[in-house]
Design a protein around this motif. Structure first.
Motif, PDB file in Angstrom:
ATOM      1  N   ARG A 105     -30.463 -29.159   7.478  1.00 57.61           N
ATOM      2  CA  ARG A 105     -30.763 -29.215   8.901  1.00 57.61           C
ATOM      3  C   ARG A 105     -30.296 -30.545   9.457  1.00 57.61           C
ATOM      4  O   ARG A 105     -30.662 -31.605   8.941  1.00 57.61           O
ATOM      5  CB  ARG A 105     -32.257 -29.046   9.171  1.00 57.61           C
ATOM      6  CG  ARG A 105     -32.552 -28.874  10.663  1.00 57.61           C
ATOM      7  CD  ARG A 105     -34.022 -28.658  10.958  1.00 57.61           C
ATOM      8  NE  ARG A 105     -34.786 -29.897  10.926  1.00 57.61           N
ATOM      9  CZ  ARG A 105     -35.969 -30.061  11.517  1.00 57.61           C
ATOM     10  NH1 ARG A 105     -36.507 -29.049  12.196  1.00 57.61           N
ATOM     11  NH2 ARG A 105     -36.609 -31.216  11.422  1.00 57.61           N
ATOM     12  N   LEU A 106     -29.512 -30.457  10.483  1.00 59.69           N
ATOM     13  CA  LEU A 106     -29.043 -31.648  11.187  1.00 59.69           C
ATOM     14  C   LEU A 106     -29.860 -31.841  12.459  1.00 59.69           C
ATOM     15  O   LEU A 106     -30.246 -30.868  13.101  1.00 59.69           O
ATOM     16  CB  LEU A 106     -27.568 -31.517  11.551  1.00 59.69           C
ATOM     17  CG  LEU A 106     -26.598 -31.183  10.416  1.00 59.69           C
ATOM     18  CD1 LEU A 106     -25.170 -31.137  10.949  1.00 59.69           C
ATOM     19  CD2 LEU A 106     -26.730 -32.166   9.273  1.00 59.69           C
ATOM     20  N   SER A 107     -30.076 -33.110  12.796  1.00 60.94           N
ATOM     21  CA  SER A 107     -30.805 -33.441  14.022  1.00 60.94           C
ATOM     22  C   SER A 107     -29.927 -34.283  14.934  1.00 60.94           C
ATOM     23  O   SER A 107     -29.104 -35.068  14.468  1.00 60.94           O
ATOM     24  CB  SER A 107     -32.078 -34.221  13.699  1.00 60.94           C
ATOM     25  OG  SER A 107     -32.947 -33.471  12.883  1.00 60.94           O
ATOM     26  N   CYS A 108     -30.143 -34.121  16.222  1.00 68.43           N
ATOM     27  CA  CYS A 108     -29.412 -34.891  17.230  1.00 68.43           C
ATOM     28  C   CYS A 108     -30.431 -35.330  18.274  1.00 68.43           C
ATOM     29  O   CYS A 108     -30.899 -34.504  19.071  1.00 68.43           O
ATOM     30  CB  CYS A 108     -28.325 -34.030  17.848  1.00 68.43           C
ATOM     31  SG  CYS A 108     -27.409 -34.816  19.196  1.00 68.43           S
ATOM     32  N   ALA A 109     -30.787 -36.606  18.241  1.00 69.13           N
ATOM     33  CA  ALA A 109     -31.794 -37.145  19.161  1.00 69.13           C
ATOM     34  C   ALA A 109     -31.103 -37.813  20.341  1.00 69.13           C
ATOM     35  O   ALA A 109     -30.265 -38.704  20.154  1.00 69.13           O
ATOM     36  CB  ALA A 109     -32.683 -38.138  18.442  1.00 69.13           C
ATOM     37  N   GLY A 110     -31.462 -37.384  21.525  1.00 63.10           N
ATOM     38  CA  GLY A 110     -30.834 -37.917  22.727  1.00 63.10           C
ATOM     39  C   GLY A 110     -31.702 -38.941  23.430  1.00 63.10           C
ATOM     40  O   GLY A 110     -32.934 -38.864  23.391  1.00 63.10           O
ATOM     41  N   SER A 111     -31.054 -39.893  24.090  1.00 63.72           N
ATOM     42  CA  SER A 111     -31.742 -40.862  24.931  1.00 63.72           C
ATOM     43  C   SER A 111     -30.892 -41.123  26.161  1.00 63.72           C
ATOM     44  O   SER A 111     -29.676 -40.930  26.142  1.00 63.72           O
ATOM     45  CB  SER A 111     -32.015 -42.166  24.181  1.00 63.72           C
ATOM     46  OG  SER A 111     -30.809 -42.768  23.768  1.00 63.72           O
ATOM     47  N   GLY A 112     -31.553 -41.534  27.233  1.00 61.95           N
ATOM     48  CA  GLY A 112     -30.828 -41.801  28.467  1.00 61.95           C
ATOM     49  C   GLY A 112     -30.573 -40.572  29.312  1.00 61.95           C
ATOM     50  O   GLY A 112     -29.905 -40.653  30.348  1.00 61.95           O
ATOM     51  N   PHE A 113     -31.120 -39.441  28.893  1.00 55.99           N
ATOM     52  CA  PHE A 113     -30.979 -38.210  29.655  1.00 55.99           C
ATOM     53  C   PHE A 113     -32.065 -37.247  29.189  1.00 55.99           C
ATOM     54  O   PHE A 113     -32.719 -37.498  28.174  1.00 55.99           O
ATOM     55  CB  PHE A 113     -29.603 -37.575  29.454  1.00 55.99           C
ATOM     56  CG  PHE A 113     -29.392 -36.993  28.085  1.00 55.99           C
ATOM     57  CD1 PHE A 113     -29.090 -37.810  27.003  1.00 55.99           C
ATOM     58  CD2 PHE A 113     -29.524 -35.633  27.861  1.00 55.99           C
ATOM     59  CE1 PHE A 113     -28.899 -37.295  25.741  1.00 55.99           C
ATOM     60  CE2 PHE A 113     -29.336 -35.098  26.599  1.00 55.99           C
ATOM     61  CZ  PHE A 113     -29.027 -35.927  25.536  1.00 55.99           C
ATOM     62  N   SER A 114     -32.208 -36.143  29.902  1.00 53.66           N
ATOM     63  CA  SER A 114     -33.183 -35.139  29.506  1.00 53.66           C
ATOM     64  C   SER A 114     -32.476 -33.847  29.116  1.00 53.66           C
ATOM     65  O   SER A 114     -31.557 -33.392  29.797  1.00 53.66           O
ATOM     66  CB  SER A 114     -34.146 -34.856  30.664  1.00 53.66           C
ATOM     67  OG  SER A 114     -34.978 -33.753  30.352  1.00 53.66           O
ATOM     68  N   LEU A 115     -32.934 -33.266  28.036  1.00 52.55           N
ATOM     69  CA  LEU A 115     -32.384 -31.983  27.605  1.00 52.55           C
ATOM     70  C   LEU A 115     -32.561 -30.908  28.671  1.00 52.55           C
ATOM     71  O   LEU A 115     -31.834 -29.920  28.682  1.00 52.55           O
ATOM     72  CB  LEU A 115     -33.065 -31.524  26.317  1.00 52.55           C
ATOM     73  CG  LEU A 115     -32.653 -32.196  25.018  1.00 52.55           C
ATOM     74  CD1 LEU A 115     -33.413 -31.574  23.854  1.00 52.55           C
ATOM     75  CD2 LEU A 115     -31.168 -32.088  24.795  1.00 52.55           C
TER      76      LEU A 115
END
Length: 122
Positions: free
Chosen positions: A19-29
């Motif tokens: 399982r790969l994860s991609c955590a975002g910042s600076g924006f909203s999903l």
């Protein structure tokens, strides 16, 4: 500033899962589409799956039902679950984000994660 930080990946035997994860910042999903791509040695980057906040998804031509995409809006994180992995799934996997519709085209995304190696081998 939009940033994507990937985690997961590594070496797995054929038939295994990752399982790969991609955590975002600076924006909203809630306002962005997120996609996963992969690039094998000597090949072009290809789309795997994408997802939007309303749950819509799109699958790339080369990907079978062994891969699924999901998102956790509270954590601003998107996941790629890969099951029954095959040696031909070996590649660097990237997540990408941008405003707009779900797409598995590289040109649809301005923001990219750092990439993570997935190697399927016995």
């Amino acid at each position: 500033q939009v940033q994507l930080v990937q985690s997961g990946g590594g070496l797995v035997q054929p038939g295994g899962s990752l399982r790969l994860s991609c955590a975002g910042s600076g924006f909203s999903l809630r306002h962005y589409a997120i996609a996963w791509f992969r690039q094998a040695p000597g090949k072009e980057r290809e789309g795997v799956l994408c997802i939007t906040s309303d749950g819509r998804s799109q699958r790339g031509d080369s990907v079978e039902g062994r891969f699924t995409i999901s998102s956790d809006n509270a954590k601003n994180t998107v996941y790629l679950q890969m099951d029954s992995l095959k040696p031909e799934d070996t590649a660097i996997y990237y997540c990408a984000a941008d405003q707009g519709r779900c797409s598995v085209l590289v040109r649809a995304y301005r923001y990219w994660g750092q990439g993570t190696q997935v190697t399927v081998s016995s």
